[in-house]
Design an enzyme around this catalytic site. Structure first.
Site, PDB file in Angstrom:
ATOM      1  N   HIS A   1       0.826  -1.203   0.000  1.00 44.05           N
ATOM      2  CA  HIS A   1       0.000   0.000   0.000  1.00 44.05           C
ATOM      3  C   HIS A   1       0.865   1.259   0.000  1.00 44.05           C
ATOM      4  O   HIS A   1       0.538   2.258  -0.652  1.00 44.05           O
ATOM      5  CB  HIS A   1      -0.918  -0.030   1.230  1.00 44.05           C
TER       6      HIS A   1
ATOM      7  N   GLU B   1       1.980   2.041  -3.486  1.00 40.17           N
ATOM      8  CA  GLU B   1       0.899   2.687  -4.242  1.00 40.17           C
ATOM      9  C   GLU B   1       0.875   4.195  -3.972  1.00 40.17           C
ATOM     10  O   GLU B   1       0.722   5.011  -4.887  1.00 40.17           O
ATOM     11  CB  GLU B   1      -0.433   2.053  -3.863  1.00 40.17           C
ATOM     12  N   HIS B   2       1.038   4.582  -2.702  1.00 37.06           N
ATOM     13  CA  HIS B   2       1.075   6.013  -2.350  1.00 37.06           C
ATOM     14  C   HIS B   2       2.280   6.703  -2.982  1.00 37.06           C
ATOM     15  O   HIS B   2       2.167   7.800  -3.542  1.00 37.06           O
ATOM     16  CB  HIS B   2       1.138   6.166  -0.827  1.00 37.06           C
TER      17      HIS B   2
ATOM     18  N   GLU C   1       5.335  10.902   2.774  1.00 40.68           N
ATOM     19  CA  GLU C   1       4.069  10.196   2.537  1.00 40.68           C
ATOM     20  C   GLU C   1       3.636   9.364   3.738  1.00 40.68           C
ATOM     21  O   GLU C   1       2.486   8.952   3.823  1.00 40.68           O
ATOM     22  CB  GLU C   1       4.207   9.285   1.309  1.00 40.68           C
TER      23      GLU C   1
ATOM     24  N   GLU D   1      -4.673   7.391   6.753  1.00 36.69           N
ATOM     25  CA  GLU D   1      -5.587   6.446   6.129  1.00 36.69           C
ATOM     26  C   GLU D   1      -5.780   5.231   7.042  1.00 36.69           C
ATOM     27  O   GLU D   1      -6.898   4.716   7.189  1.00 36.69           O
ATOM     28  CB  GLU D   1      -5.066   6.014   4.759  1.00 36.69           C
TER      29      GLU D   1
END
Length: 961
Positions: A83, A86-87, A163, A170
């Site tokens: 994940h 992906e960010h 990030e 999230e």
């Protein structure tokens, strides 16, 4: 009883669905691996590609990069890394830094979130773009972005630190009641496999501490072109990427089956209600042959028929649950499940579970009736007919999703024409016995998982086991057959005498025609060819709940809910569901503060049925029955109890109380209020809301053939009787305004609420006042302003400081009556969630950015991006029926409307396009908005901050320290 549409349908003849030839087949015949209508292949570097030209919508391309790498490939110290990759893809690559990918895509009109997004699951990661391609370079540049994602993501220490905060936020947002319940259910379902340990969101400790080297190793190991596919609706050039040879084989992770059922009683103090989930796991079905396809159709018919029963049971006296549904879901690559889920009243989980299991057992013993199967068959036939009629109008995003499923799940793409022929051939020959046999797959010995969710302990695992044993014994002793009810053949038993056209107007700039009917109803229709199987309509009349005295508001505000359970179209909802089987018709009503509306969506071939429902709405007198009222009150009570447990509802309620002066219209309903509701008064009010056709304006947009449509309009809309005396006849300029006031002084408040895990939500509210003379123009610029603020909040709080996941900005002007005179007051609110410990810092950063905008104004680049986003959204909207329905309704409800909708439409169009003075106007709007700037020292131990000046400020909710 056969419920398939009649062969003589004019629409059907026109499009040829009824004349489609049946398929001659062998059940063992393979469907074919080559996707139909798609340029499909593999480049020398190992990358798969899917390319298809498609013109819906015009000058747009739907792109995707699919990577067969998800969280299940992570080791313990990597949990959450898939994940994070992906960010980072949107954050920094070899060509783009500091989220420049997002800025570039937004500069060409692809909005972040809506048109550029990605998702990480257990088995794969998918990046999706939806971009304009009206300039030669845009498609190639967008595809180059996907190329960057595939092999060029930069994973430096600085990139990761920037990030990390967004990923943590999230993660924190997922740790609410819903997220905790979903995570616990996933672990229960996947027990015994690696999937149970690899939730895509990952572990907090890994997100906080994982090194950039670890992330980079995962990216370089698993992001191999041989395990990727690029999907493009449009041209696709070879990117000529190179990939290392011999990529690692993606391992398979089986999920073990189990004969004994698993049980769980999950307690969640913030749960939105009590629920029961029953799952039956099994290997994913292969879809290779026509026999497999027939099995898929049989499964769909079984689920349709079972859901019909569940719905009917939920509407009986003392129902076991408020809602219940069954579905088939592919959970992970090797596993699917039939999942039955129900919501029920507090202390009602055991009763709900018993009813769900009994119904499946009843099907095993007695099967479905021919009528039940006929209804399910008609529903599927209606769906495939609609898809066939619109085969040349499929959205690019839908075609992209088909290709994704082909690559990731090996789902064949056989083309809608062949699929329609296949279903038309197979469906009539699938028997009730074949459908009923599917119930054998739903046995507690078939890897079954039974779970209850409650706010506190009311049932135990032993209770669940006893229910299972009880049903097993009942099934051996026999369970009575299903008791079917008689269903009327016709919606309108006696057709009304048609009305006539009193006046007719043509509006060329709208491409629309307006009819004034003999009963006073005004009907405007616009014929389009955007979708061959869609007609939309909305009718509205001024005057709503604001006209009522406070003493009557509570009962009358419940009118729509109570009437909806009884049946606003003359029949109980469970009965109407069967009557509409095989027809594509949806309809609903709404009673708001200043307006009453009805709306619908139908197939052109079912326009008569849709208008019959409108006729029934106006001619039905809903009378409250004891059973229906009891169900509504039980459901309302459960909803209120759930809201009282939810900390975010407490926050939202307090914000409304602060901003709107504790007005009864915005005040939440309490359980004690339900006892004051008068069901008779509620239904009487609802009946009066839809009684006088002369007060209504109806807008119809879609694939309308006037030669067929106008006679139907005259019969069912023109045939609505006009009452002798006007009912709820209001002048829009004299409507009674809602009794609310904005705060007149600075308000600072913290909304504290006990929470299972620390979370914080922040809202900054600012007043907006629009002057009558420039109202129409100002409303548009306030909309531009809200988009600008949203963009700047994301740039500062997420992309620069990396401390939030998302921010939203909303404009509320709904408290103002629809008068053509007078100023309009409202508010703009900025919303985001964050770590409670840094909420003060982020509020300061947000307010500092707003102050900067006030002093310096937005840059030319900022304004250009906002206008590009608006322009692209407008271009797409021009190709959609919903857009035109909304535009025409807005023209009728515009302040400049005085009987000529063409003139008001033209006035609104001139205001919005072209945007000649947009930079000046947006800057002016910012400079004249009295944003509040916090200057006081705040207690760092507080979880949130709330402040306001005349309705402007910050509101927050969080945990107590």
């Amino acid at each position: 009883m056969e419920l398939l549409p009649a062969e003589g349908s004019q629409i059907a003849k026109k499009h040829g669905f009824r004349s489609l030839k049946l398929v001659s087949f062998d059940l063992n015949e393979e469907l074919g691996e080559q996707p139909f209508g798609v340029d499909y292949g593999r480049l020398d570097n190992g990358l798969f590609y899917y390319v298809r030209c498609n013109s819906k919508p015009r000058m747009r391309a739907a792109l995707a990069l699919a990577v067969k790498a998800g969280s299940v490939l992570e080791e313990e110290h990597e949990r959450g890394v898939a994940h994070i990759v992906e960010h980072l893809a949107f954050s920094a690559t070899e060509k783009y830094t500091n989220h420049d990918i997002i800025k570039f895509l937004e500069s060409i009109g692809a909005e972040f979130g809506a048109c550029q997004n990605a998702v990480t699951s257990a088995d794969e990661t998918v990046y999706e773009l939806f971009v304009p391609v009206d300039k030669p370079e845009l498609l190639s540049r967008a595809i180059s972005v996907l190329a960057e994602f595939s092999t060029e993501v930069r994973v430096s220490k600085d990139d990761l630190e920037k990030e990390r905060g967004a990923v943590l936020e999230e993660y924190r947002g997922n740790r609410n009641a819903s997220g905790r319940m979903q995570d616990a259910h996933w672990v229960l379902m996947m027990e015994g496999s690696k999937y149970a340990e690899c939730l895509p969101i990952g572990l907090e400790k890994v997100i906080r501490t994982v090194s950039s080297d670890t992330v980079k190793r995962f990216y370089q190991k698993w992001y191999r072109l041989q395990n990727m596919a690029v999907i493009a609706v449009g041209d696709f050039p070879d990117t000529k990427k190179k990939s290392a040879t011999d990529p690692p084989v993606i391992p398979k992770f089986p999920v073990p089956s189990h004969q004994e059922p698993r049980f769980s009683c999950f307690i969640e103090s913030e749960a939105g209600g009590s629920a029961v989930i029953v799952s039956y796991k099994m290997p994913v079905n292969e879809l290779k042959t026509i026999k497999d396809y027939k099995e898929m159709l049989t499964e769909s018919m079984f689920l349709h028929a079972l859901n019909q029963r569940f719905f009917k049971l939920s509407r009986r006296k003392d129902p076991p649950y408020f809602s219940c549904s069954a579905s088939a879901d592919d959970l992970v690559r090797p596993l699917k499940a039939y999942i039955m889920s129900s919501s029920c009243k507090e202390r009602g989980t055991l009763k709900a579970l018993e009813s769900m299991l009994i119904e499946v057992a009843r099907v095993r013993l007695h099967g479905f009736s021919e009528r039940e199967v006929s209804v399910a068959r008609a529903l599927l036939m209606s769906e495939v007919e609609s898809a066939y009629l619109e085969r040349d109008q499929m959205q690019s995003t839908n075609l992209r999703d088909e290709c994704l499923q082909h690559f990731l799940c090996k789902e064949p793409i056989i083309g809608i024409e062949y699929e329609a022929r296949l279903q038309k051939t197979l469906l009539p020959h699938i028997s009730a016995l074949e459908v009923s046999r599917y119930s054998e797959k739903l046995q507690t010995s078939c890897s079954c998982v039974i779970k209850t969710i409650e706010p506190q302990t009311f049932s135990t695992i032993d209770d669940l086991k006893n229910i299972v044993l009880k049903i097993k014994n009942l099934e051996e002793k026999n369970i009575s057959p299903w008791d079917e009810e008689n269903i009327p053949e016709e919606i309108v038993s006696t057709k009304p005498s048609p009305g006539n056209i009193v006046q007719q107007f043509e509006y060329e700039n709208l491409g629309a025609t307006e009819l004034v009917l003999s009963n006073g109803m005004r009907v405007c229709y616009k014929c389009t060819d955007f979708l061959d199987d869609q007609v939309l309509f909305t009718g509205f009349s001024y005057g709503g709940l604001s006209e009522l005295p406070e003493s009557e508001y509570l009962s009358c505000s419940m009118g729509s809910t109570i009437a909806g359970e009884i049946g606003v179209f003359g029949y109980r909802p469970s009965m109407l569901m069967d009557m509409l089987a095989g027809k594509r018709v949806e309809g609903g009503t709404k009673v708001g503060a200043y307006m009453r509306t009805f709306s619908g969506d139908c197939s052109p071939s079912d326009l008569e049925t849709a208008l019959q429902l409108v006729y029934q709405l106006f001619t039905t007198n809903v009378a409250p029955g004891e059973e229906e009222v009891e169900i509504v009150m039980q459901m309302a009570e459960e909803v209120i109890r759930a809201q009282e447990r939810d900390p975010y509802t407490a926050f939202a309620n307090r914000v409304k109380e602060i901003n709107y002066g504790n007005s009864y219209f915005f005040r939440p309903i309490r359980i004690s209020d339900l006892q004051k509701v008068d069901p008779l008064k509620a239904c009487d009010y609802f009946n009066s809301c839809f009684k006088d056709p002369s007060t209504f304006t109806v807008v119809i947009v879609g694939n309308i053939d006037p030669s067929n449509g106008i006679p139907l309009i005259l019969q069912y809309l023109g045939g609505i009787p006009k009452p002798p005396e006007p009912i709820l006849h209001f002048n829009r300029d004299n409507l009674k305004g809602l009794p609310f006031t904005f705060p007149s002084s600075i308000i600072r408040e913290v909304v504290r609420s006990p929470m299972v895990e620390a979370q914080c939500s922040v809202q900054l509210c600012f007043p907006v006042e629009l002057k009558n003379g420039t109202m129409v123009e100002e409303i548009n610029y306030v909309g531009f302003l809200s988009k600008l603020l949203e963009t700047k909040m994301m740039q500062v709080l997420r992309f620069k400081h990396g401390q939030i996941y998302s921010a939203s900005v909303s404009v509320f002007l709904g408290g103002n009556k629809h008068s053509r005179t007078g100023d309009v007051r409202g508010d703009i609110s900025i919303n985001f969630s964050c770590d409670p410990e840094i909420s003060f810092k982020l509020v300061d950063l947000a307010l500092d950015e707003i102050s900067r905008l006030q002093k310096e104004g937005p840059s030319d680049e900022d304004v250009s991006t906002i206008l590009e986003l608006e322009q692209r959204a407008h271009e797409t909207g021009l190709q959609e029926n919903y857009h035109w329905l909304d535009r025409i309704l807005c023209s009728y409800q515009s302040r400049v409307y005085s009987g000529d909708v063409g003139t008001s439409f033209k006035s609104e169009l001139i205001v919005i396009y072209p945007y000649i003075d947009a930079p000046v106007k947006i800057s002016h709007r910012i400079e004249n908005t009295e944003f509040y700037e916090e200057t006081e020292t705040r207690n760092p131990s507080l979880a949130t901050l709330a402040k306001a000046e005349r309705g402007k400020g910050v509101n927050g909710v969080g945990t107590d320290d």
